[in-house]
Design a protein around this motif. Structure first.
Motif, PDB file in Angstrom:
ATOM      1  N   VAL A 132       0.819  -1.142   0.024  1.00 38.54           N
ATOM      2  CA  VAL A 132      -0.098   0.031   0.118  1.00 38.54           C
ATOM      3  C   VAL A 132       0.849   1.341   0.152  1.00 38.54           C
ATOM      4  CG1 VAL A 132      -0.109   0.015   2.270  1.00 38.54           C
ATOM      5  CG2 VAL A 132      -1.894   1.221   1.226  1.00 38.54           C
ATOM      6  N   THR A 133       0.722   2.247  -0.890  1.00 39.92           N
ATOM      7  CA  THR A 133       1.310   3.481  -0.944  1.00 39.92           C
ATOM      8  C   THR A 133       0.752   4.532   0.247  1.00 39.92           C
ATOM      9  OG1 THR A 133       1.922   3.464  -3.103  1.00 39.92           O
ATOM     10  CG2 THR A 133       2.081   5.264  -2.348  1.00 39.92           C
ATOM     11  N   GLU A 134       1.443   4.908   0.948  1.00 42.65           N
ATOM     12  CA  GLU A 134       1.153   5.810   1.909  1.00 42.65           C
ATOM     13  C   GLU A 134       2.082   7.141   2.076  1.00 42.65           C
ATOM     14  OE1 GLU A 134       1.325   3.505   5.823  1.00 42.65           O
ATOM     15  OE2 GLU A 134      -0.578   2.351   5.285  1.00 42.65           O
ATOM     16  N   PRO A 135       1.689   8.159   2.655  1.00 41.44           N
ATOM     17  CA  PRO A 135       2.548   9.239   2.852  1.00 41.44           C
ATOM     18  C   PRO A 135       3.842   8.844   3.568  1.00 41.44           C
ATOM     19  CG  PRO A 135       0.194   9.861   3.233  1.00 41.44           C
ATOM     20  CD  PRO A 135       0.332   8.422   3.107  1.00 41.44           C
ATOM     21  N   ALA A 136       4.855   9.428   3.181  1.00 37.94           N
ATOM     22  CA  ALA A 136       6.270   9.523   4.113  1.00 37.94           C
ATOM     23  C   ALA A 136       6.039   9.945   5.168  1.00 37.94           C
ATOM     24  CB  ALA A 136       7.272   9.496   2.992  1.00 37.94           C
ATOM     25  N   ALA A 137       6.875   9.515   6.035  1.00 35.39           N
ATOM     26  CA  ALA A 137       6.755   9.890   7.640  1.00 35.39           C
ATOM     27  C   ALA A 137       7.773  11.381   7.743  1.00 35.39           C
ATOM     28  CB  ALA A 137       7.408   9.111   8.594  1.00 35.39           C
ATOM     29  N   VAL A 138       7.408  12.409   6.844  1.00 38.31           N
ATOM     30  CA  VAL A 138       8.159  13.488   6.553  1.00 38.31           C
ATOM     31  C   VAL A 138       7.356  14.755   7.199  1.00 38.31           C
ATOM     32  CG1 VAL A 138       9.339  15.241   5.133  1.00 38.31           C
ATOM     33  CG2 VAL A 138       9.290  12.889   4.729  1.00 38.31           C
ATOM     34  N   VAL A 139       8.085  15.455   8.407  1.00 37.11           N
ATOM     35  CA  VAL A 139       7.120  16.175   9.184  1.00 37.11           C
ATOM     36  C   VAL A 139       7.416  17.768   8.621  1.00 37.11           C
ATOM     37  CG1 VAL A 139       7.310  17.472  11.425  1.00 37.11           C
ATOM     38  CG2 VAL A 139       7.671  15.010  11.079  1.00 37.11           C
ATOM     39  N   GLY A 169      14.477  -0.373  23.295  1.00 34.68           N
ATOM     40  CA  GLY A 169      15.179  -0.226  22.060  1.00 34.68           C
ATOM     41  C   GLY A 169      14.001   0.674  21.249  1.00 34.68           C
ATOM     42  N   MET A 170      14.314   0.838  19.804  1.00 37.05           N
ATOM     43  CA  MET A 170      13.489   1.539  19.164  1.00 37.05           C
ATOM     44  C   MET A 170      12.582   0.607  17.834  1.00 37.05           C
ATOM     45  SD  MET A 170      14.451   5.014  19.988  1.00 37.05           S
ATOM     46  CE  MET A 170      14.048   5.892  18.646  1.00 37.05           C
ATOM     47  N   GLU A 171      11.455   1.115  17.541  1.00 33.63           N
ATOM     48  CA  GLU A 171      10.609   0.568  16.568  1.00 33.63           C
ATOM     49  C   GLU A 171      10.740   1.342  15.241  1.00 33.63           C
ATOM     50  OE1 GLU A 171       6.908   0.184  18.231  1.00 33.63           O
ATOM     51  OE2 GLU A 171       7.273  -1.300  19.583  1.00 33.63           O
ATOM     52  N   PRO A 172      10.769   0.830  14.034  1.00 34.11           N
ATOM     53  CA  PRO A 172      10.862   1.519  13.078  1.00 34.11           C
ATOM     54  C   PRO A 172       9.529   2.190  12.638  1.00 34.11           C
ATOM     55  CG  PRO A 172      10.824  -0.844  12.550  1.00 34.11           C
ATOM     56  CD  PRO A 172      10.922  -0.745  14.097  1.00 34.11           C
ATOM     57  N   VAL A 173       9.748   3.278  11.974  1.00 37.10           N
ATOM     58  CA  VAL A 173       8.303   3.906  11.460  1.00 37.10           C
ATOM     59  C   VAL A 173       8.279   3.842   9.971  1.00 37.10           C
ATOM     60  CG1 VAL A 173       7.358   6.267  11.402  1.00 37.10           C
ATOM     61  CG2 VAL A 173       8.181   5.282  13.724  1.00 37.10           C
ATOM     62  N   ARG A 174       7.424   3.243   9.364  1.00 43.76           N
ATOM     63  CA  ARG A 174       7.571   3.063   8.002  1.00 43.76           C
ATOM     64  C   ARG A 174       6.749   4.207   7.045  1.00 43.76           C
ATOM     65  NH1 ARG A 174       7.584  -2.081  10.388  1.00 43.76           N
ATOM     66  NH2 ARG A 174       9.101  -3.413   9.923  1.00 43.76           N
ATOM     67  N   SER A 175       5.857   4.719   8.003  1.00 44.45           N
ATOM     68  CA  SER A 175       5.038   5.818   6.904  1.00 44.45           C
ATOM     69  C   SER A 175       4.279   6.611   7.976  1.00 44.45           C
ATOM     70  CB  SER A 175       3.888   4.885   6.233  1.00 44.45           C
ATOM     71  OG  SER A 175       2.895   4.391   7.052  1.00 44.45           O
ATOM     72  N   TRP A 176       3.597   7.536   7.524  1.00 40.70           N
ATOM     73  CA  TRP A 176       2.852   8.546   8.166  1.00 40.70           C
ATOM     74  C   TRP A 176       1.745   8.065   8.981  1.00 40.70           C
ATOM     75  CZ3 TRP A 176       4.218  13.511   9.446  1.00 40.70           C
ATOM     76  CH2 TRP A 176       3.159  14.156  10.203  1.00 40.70           C
ATOM     77  N   ALA A 177       1.138   7.160   8.358  1.00 42.33           N
ATOM     78  CA  ALA A 177       0.040   6.328   9.259  1.00 42.33           C
ATOM     79  C   ALA A 177       0.619   5.519  10.284  1.00 42.33           C
ATOM     80  CB  ALA A 177      -0.600   5.349   8.318  1.00 42.33           C
ATOM     81  N   MET A 226      -2.825  14.550  15.493  1.00 43.10           N
ATOM     82  CA  MET A 226      -1.647  14.922  15.076  1.00 43.10           C
ATOM     83  C   MET A 226      -1.424  16.507  14.816  1.00 43.10           C
ATOM     84  SD  MET A 226       0.448  12.235  14.924  1.00 43.10           S
ATOM     85  CE  MET A 226       1.560  12.231  13.371  1.00 43.10           C
ATOM     86  N   SER A 227      -2.522  16.989  14.427  1.00 43.63           N
ATOM     87  CA  SER A 227      -2.256  18.412  14.048  1.00 43.63           C
ATOM     88  C   SER A 227      -2.327  19.199  15.555  1.00 43.63           C
ATOM     89  CB  SER A 227      -3.723  19.257  13.638  1.00 43.63           C
ATOM     90  OG  SER A 227      -3.783  18.653  12.178  1.00 43.63           O
ATOM     91  N   ARG A 228      -3.070  18.641  16.504  1.00 46.38           N
ATOM     92  CA  ARG A 228      -2.795  19.155  17.863  1.00 46.38           C
ATOM     93  C   ARG A 228      -1.512  19.320  18.420  1.00 46.38           C
ATOM     94  NH1 ARG A 228      -7.864  20.348  20.571  1.00 46.38           N
ATOM     95  NH2 ARG A 228      -9.774  19.427  19.330  1.00 46.38           N
ATOM     96  N   ILE A 229      -0.557  18.292  18.296  1.00 47.55           N
ATOM     97  CA  ILE A 229       0.775  18.313  18.810  1.00 47.55           C
ATOM     98  C   ILE A 229       1.688  18.873  17.740  1.00 47.55           C
ATOM     99  CG2 ILE A 229       0.107  16.500  20.053  1.00 47.55           C
ATOM    100  CD1 ILE A 229       1.511  14.530  18.520  1.00 47.55           C
ATOM    101  N   GLY A 230       1.053  19.202  16.515  1.00 47.05           N
ATOM    102  CA  GLY A 230       1.823  20.111  15.524  1.00 47.05           C
ATOM    103  C   GLY A 230       2.651  19.248  14.554  1.00 47.05           C
ATOM    104  N   PHE A 231       2.083  18.109  14.205  1.00 47.97           N
ATOM    105  CA  PHE A 231       2.669  17.403  13.066  1.00 47.97           C
ATOM    106  C   PHE A 231       1.513  17.383  12.096  1.00 47.97           C
ATOM    107  CE2 PHE A 231       4.918  15.301  16.831  1.00 47.97           C
ATOM    108  CZ  PHE A 231       6.269  15.056  16.227  1.00 47.97           C
ATOM    109  N   GLU A 232       2.242  17.563  10.901  1.00 48.43           N
ATOM    110  CA  GLU A 232       1.394  17.541   9.778  1.00 48.43           C
ATOM    111  C   GLU A 232       2.447  16.824   8.625  1.00 48.43           C
ATOM    112  OE1 GLU A 232      -1.455  18.043   8.960  1.00 48.43           O
ATOM    113  OE2 GLU A 232      -2.090  19.392  10.632  1.00 48.43           O
ATOM    114  N   PRO A 233       1.897  16.267   7.791  1.00 46.55           N
ATOM    115  CA  PRO A 233       2.830  15.702   6.581  1.00 46.55           C
ATOM    116  C   PRO A 233       3.505  16.791   5.807  1.00 46.55           C
ATOM    117  CG  PRO A 233       0.622  14.626   6.413  1.00 46.55           C
ATOM    118  CD  PRO A 233       0.532  15.810   7.436  1.00 46.55           C
ATOM    119  N   GLY A 234       4.947  16.585   5.594  1.00 48.09           N
ATOM    120  CA  GLY A 234       5.429  17.660   4.809  1.00 48.09           C
ATOM    121  C   GLY A 234       6.232  16.920   3.854  1.00 48.09           C
TER     122      GLY A 234
END
Length: 498
Positions: A132-139, A169-177, A226-234
């Motif tokens: 599935v094509t999703e928006p990338a996790a770019v802020v 540890g850390m978990e990978p983030v693959r997309s904006w969703a 996401m908008s409330r905490i200041g995150f929008e796809p960029g």
């Protein structure tokens, strides 16, 4: 046409979910040796009926397609009738539901919601396996003083991973969703999280950003979390797709195809953040930096897969002309017109231009086994989240506006169907999980209410008295009616912007 799409998608979705849920009850009842008298899809007047020669079950499709039921042989149905003792054939008595062990009855009742969860796992596994094509996790550049801004995000960063919920540890983030889901879970737990993100100007090095999500209140967990905490796809491009006649954008010389680069010196790569800024500057001049000309500007052709259009804002530029082969960078002033917002009633700014946003995207795909594991994991996460959200609504920690009814479901069914198979399957999985969770709530008249009765019987060795069952049934029905009324009110409020 959109209305027809929504209706068809809604009927298909509800039909699939009801069939799967009721077939769960039916199949386990048959395995336990219970005689099933009727399998009905829908309520009310039968439209189509036939009887299975093998099992004697009557299969029915009825006029009102908002549910269904499986009717099993049960002596209690004939208890108040004259000659009740002879109403059921002696050969059928061992196959009556009420004569089964408490364990079998629990299995039969629980099979419906479990079937919904299994369906969701299968649907999500198909989506993950097919890709599935999703928006990338770019802020995008966050608003000042937001959680994202305080963490140090400037805009353009690509989030790579997030600290695991168990602290290991850390978990990978693959997309904006994926990022949104993991941040939402962290917010529910009131946790501090650390995000590892790569700067827009760096190909490999990453930095850590610490987010404090421990002090968020209930309203911050609503739909625009996401908008409330200041995150929008960029990270994308924002172009003018059209200009309204007589608007502030036209008066400033804005043209179709112009690319928006900055507003008052702030980088622009998010339609929502640009709209918010314009709305907040009603009647106040803002400086827009735009790029005009070049091959891409000649037709505003959005070839990206993640395109959104908004027409309640605009951007401006001067009237300088350029040849299609050259690109000019222009800085101009535009004053957003003052208009009343239909939703809030407040005076907001609007420049009267349509925006076309094209952002970076990624294809999320897994192997068969990993897809099944991810489907099961996501089904569990969504189920737990739904229960926690319902609990917060009961305690007043979350708004009842989060409840949705058939109108909203139909709306999203149509939208997801138009977006393609993956979106519709994901929507179907989400509603299937919600249906399973709803039916497991310990409310009489729902499967969960019956399971509660059988749990009491298993512990005490005695069935719940008919008197108490009647009282609890009425209370449960009142709860369902109240929840349905609230959900319907929310649907109507969304339609007419209460």
């Amino acid at each position: 046409m959109n209305l027809l799409t929504e209706l068809v998608a809604f009927v298909v979705a509800i039909g699939i979910l009801v069939v799967v849920h009721e077939y769960g009850h039916y199949s386990v009842a048959r395995l336990c040796g219970v005689k099933v008298l009727r399998f009905s899809i829908g309520f009310g007047r039968p439209l189509l009926q036939w009887v299975s020669k093998k099992t004697g079950t009557e299969w029915t499709i009825s006029a009102l397609p908002l549910g269904g039921y499986v009717k099993m042989l049960d002596e209690r149905e004939f208890a108040d009738r004259p000659g009740a003792a002879s109403a059921i054939s002696p050969d059928d008595l061992p196959h009556a539901f009420n004569r089964q062990s408490v364990g079998k009855r629990i299995a039969i009742v629980a099979a419906g919601p479990i079937a919904n969860f299994i369906l969701a796992i299968a649907l999500l596994a198909v989506v993950y396996a097919s890709g599935v094509t999703e928006p990338a996790a770019v802020v995008a550049a966050p608003p000042a003083q937001s959680v994202a801004a305080r963490a140090g995000f400037l805009g353009g960063e690509t989030v790579l991973s997030i600290s695991a919920a168990n602290g290991n540890g850390m978990e990978p983030v693959r997309s904006w969703a994926d990022l949104r889901w993991k941040l939402l879970n962290a917010a529910f737990d009131h946790r501090h999280v650390v995000l590892a993100a790569r700067d827009a100007h760096s190909a490999s090095a990453s930095s850590d950003y610490s987010l404090d999500l421990s002090r968020l209140d209930s309203k911050d967990l609503d739909d625009d979390f996401m908008s409330r905490i200041g995150f929008e796809p960029g990270g994308g491009t924002l172009r003018i797709a059209g200009v309204e006649a007589g608007s502030a954008a036209q008066q400033a010389g804005l043209q179709k195809g112009d690319r928006l680069s900055a507003i008052d010196g702030r980088p622009v790569d998010s339609a929502s953040s640009f709209i918010a800024y314009v709305k907040a500057h009603a009647g106040k001049p803002v400086q827009l930096q735009i790029q005009r000309g070049g091959a891409a500007a000649s037709g505003v052709k959005d070839s990206g897969k993640d395109t959104s259009k908004e027409d309640e804002q605009g951007a401006a530029q001067n009237s300088a002309q350029s040849t299609p082969s050259s690109v000019q960078t222009l800085t101009v002033a535009v004053t957003p017109a003052v208009q009343r917002d239909e939703e809030t009633g407040e005076q907001v700014g609007r420049i009267g231009a349509a925006l076309a946003a094209q952002g970076p995207s990624v294809e999320v795909r897994y192997g068969p086994l990993e897809s099944a594991r991810m489907g099961a994991h996501r089904t569990w996460d969504i189920g737990v989240y739904s229960l926690r959200m319902f609990g917060r609504m009961l305690t007043g920690e979350a708004s009842l506006k989060n409840l949705s009814g058939p109108v909203t479901i139909a709306d999203y069914a149509g939208k997801s169907a138009r977006l393609g198979p993956s979106a519709f399957l994901s929507f179907l999985a989400l509603v299937s999980i919600s249906l399973g969770v709803l039916n497991l709530l310990p409310i009489p008249v729902l499967d969960g209410g019956h399971l509660l009765y059988y749990a009491v019987e298993a512990v005490t060795g005695k069935t719940v008295s008919d008197r108490w069952q009647m009282v609890l049934q009425r209370a449960g029905l009142a709860c369902i009616v109240a929840l349905s009324a609230i959900a319907l009110f929310n649907d109507l409020a969304r339609l007419i912007h209460f």
